[in-house]
Design an enzyme around this catalytic site. Sequence first.
Site, PDB file in Angstrom:
ATOM      1  N   ARG A   1      12.650   5.536  14.800  1.00  0.00           N
ATOM      2  CA  ARG A   1      12.252   6.947  14.639  1.00  0.00           C
ATOM      3  C   ARG A   1      12.413   7.716  15.934  1.00  0.00           C
ATOM      4  NH1 ARG A   1       5.961   5.471  13.028  1.00  0.00           N
ATOM      5  NH2 ARG A   1       5.580   4.117  14.791  1.00  0.00           N
TER       6      ARG A   1
ATOM      7  N   TYR B   1      -3.882  -5.302  13.265  1.00  0.00           N
ATOM      8  CA  TYR B   1      -3.477  -3.915  13.405  1.00  0.00           C
ATOM      9  C   TYR B   1      -4.680  -3.070  13.032  1.00  0.00           C
ATOM     10  CZ  TYR B   1      -1.447   0.582  13.194  1.00  0.00           C
ATOM     11  OH  TYR B   1      -1.222   1.903  13.460  1.00  0.00           O
TER      12      TYR B   1
ATOM     13  N   ARG C   1       5.193  -8.256  17.644  1.00  0.00           N
ATOM     14  CA  ARG C   1       6.419  -7.473  17.621  1.00  0.00           C
ATOM     15  C   ARG C   1       6.257  -6.449  18.735  1.00  0.00           C
ATOM     16  NH1 ARG C   1      11.286  -8.059  16.705  1.00  0.00           N
ATOM     17  NH2 ARG C   1      12.330  -6.299  15.749  1.00  0.00           N
TER      18      ARG C   1
ATOM     19  N   ARG D   1       3.207   9.627  -4.862  1.00  0.00           N
ATOM     20  CA  ARG D   1       2.392  10.805  -5.150  1.00  0.00           C
ATOM     21  C   ARG D   1       3.183  11.735  -6.062  1.00  0.00           C
ATOM     22  NH1 ARG D   1       0.851  13.132   0.301  1.00  0.00           N
ATOM     23  NH2 ARG D   1      -0.594  11.410   0.625  1.00  0.00           N
TER      24      ARG D   1
ATOM     25  N   ARG E   1       0.807  -1.222   0.000  1.00  0.00           N
ATOM     26  CA  ARG E   1       0.000   0.000   0.000  1.00  0.00           C
ATOM     27  C   ARG E   1       0.843   1.277   0.000  1.00  0.00           C
ATOM     28  NH1 ARG E   1      -0.483   1.522   5.601  1.00  0.00           N
ATOM     29  NH2 ARG E   1       0.688   0.022   6.824  1.00  0.00           N
TER      30      ARG E   1
ATOM     31  N   GLU F   1      12.322   5.394  19.426  1.00  0.00           N
ATOM     32  CA  GLU F   1      11.503   4.177  19.335  1.00  0.00           C
ATOM     33  C   GLU F   1      12.359   3.022  18.818  1.00  0.00           C
ATOM     34  OE1 GLU F   1       7.579   4.944  17.737  1.00  0.00           O
ATOM     35  OE2 GLU F   1       7.557   2.972  16.812  1.00  0.00           O
TER      36      GLU F   1
ATOM     37  N   ASP G   1      -6.153   0.972  13.086  1.00  0.00           N
ATOM     38  CA  ASP G   1      -5.968   2.375  13.419  1.00  0.00           C
ATOM     39  C   ASP G   1      -7.079   2.801  14.383  1.00  0.00           C
ATOM     40  OD1 ASP G   1      -3.629   3.250  12.187  1.00  0.00           O
ATOM     41  OD2 ASP G   1      -4.599   3.408  10.226  1.00  0.00           O
TER      42      ASP G   1
END
Length: 369
Positions: A282, A350, A251, A178, A174, A302, A352
């Site tokens: 990150r 997962y 994970r 752009r 995905r 992280e 959102d």
Amino acid sequence: MKATYDYLIVGAGLFGAVFAHEATRRGKRCLVVDKRSHTGGNVHCREIDGIQVHWYGAHIFHTDNRRVWEYVNSFVPFNRFTNSPLASYEGRLYNLPFNMNTFYQLWGTRTPAEARERIARERARYAHIGEPRNLEEQALKLGGRDIYERLIKGYTEKQWGRSATELPAFIIRRLPFRFTFDNNYFDDRYQGIPEGGYNVLVDALLQGIEVRLGTDYLAHRDELNGLADTVLFTGCIDEFFDYCFGRLEYRSLRFDHQRLDTEDFQGNAVVNYTERSVPYTRIIEHKHFAFGRQPVTVVTYEYPDDFAPGKEPYYPVNDERNSRLYERYRTLAENCVDVMFGGRLARYTYADMDDTVEAALRLAEQTFA
Ligand code: FAD
Ligand code: UDP
């Protein structure tokens, strides 16, 4: 004998909080328990020097679902934050997601036509790959070697703890390309952060509802079951069934939060470190989620981490073995009378935040139809 509560809700995360709110609004008596010392689950924030620190990783609310957007905004106004992360690779910065800025930084292409032509050339080098068998093949086929090696390979291998050739292709199927100079990470119509942080949202959802923190349902199952007619369980499904078919894999992550005596550490909320040799994936600088002007800052490094009992299960490993195992647990769950299952851990998925809110609203509607 009538139980004290209609619903015992296990987990004060977003799923449990939305369901508890909807049930209470309809006159049901609810008790919410959570084994952690706070509500909110993974969206929980801690305030440090006036900065809302996303304690379990950066959370940016984004959705195309107007109903969900209006629902959460009815509890707390959201600000206009737009996620536009940067990637740092060997000392150079690149914009994400892959857009005209990134292509300019990589190749100096200035127009969409130039960038399309360049990517087509990159892709042509990997035309011999048929149906990609793994993430590496998928990434090469999608964007070529420059993008793969600088922006995908290291980050992905750190994140998942294995080689990109051993990872399923779907993880990056995905990835958006752009051809405009637009650094907005998400395509969704609505995006933002609750003003005052996520705790304001969760507190509003749970207002007037009894919550017992530091309470592990599985350690007090019989006693707690006796208190309510129905249980909603939002914890790990394999744990609920005492791992009778074996353990699902996850994970984990480790967060290193640091308060720094500097006004601005990195000038952006999210900077990804895409080379393998940097151990973290990150750095989050929390004040930028709220356009804060404090004289100090708080950053979070992280680190991806292997999961083991006692650690937080952050990401399900939805490979074939685990998906099959989950299906076996799901069948058990379907046959459980008086227990409902919901949320990311019980569904081993997962999700959102907008999906989580929507799923909880849907469960409430079905239950109280
Ligand atoms: P959780 O928040 O995990 O809540 C479950 C709760 O149940 C926990 O508080 C836990 O302590 C409790 N519990 C479990 N077992 C028991 C037990 N036996 N007894 C008592 N309590 C128990 N979504 C976005 O939309 N945008 C983002 O930017 C984003 N970033 C993310 C970053 C990370 C690192 C992760 C891991 C997720 C992110 N998400 C994001 C997803 C978001 O966190 C989830 O959609 C949401 O938190 C799911 O809520 P939940 O209630 O299902 O689960
Ligand atoms: N990804 C990557 N480079 C990046 C960011 C993401 O290769 O700089 C890949 C990586 O495989 C990751 C996936 O894209 O697991 C999804 O990342 P995203 O940021 O969408 O999800 P998050 O990790 O924030 O949940």
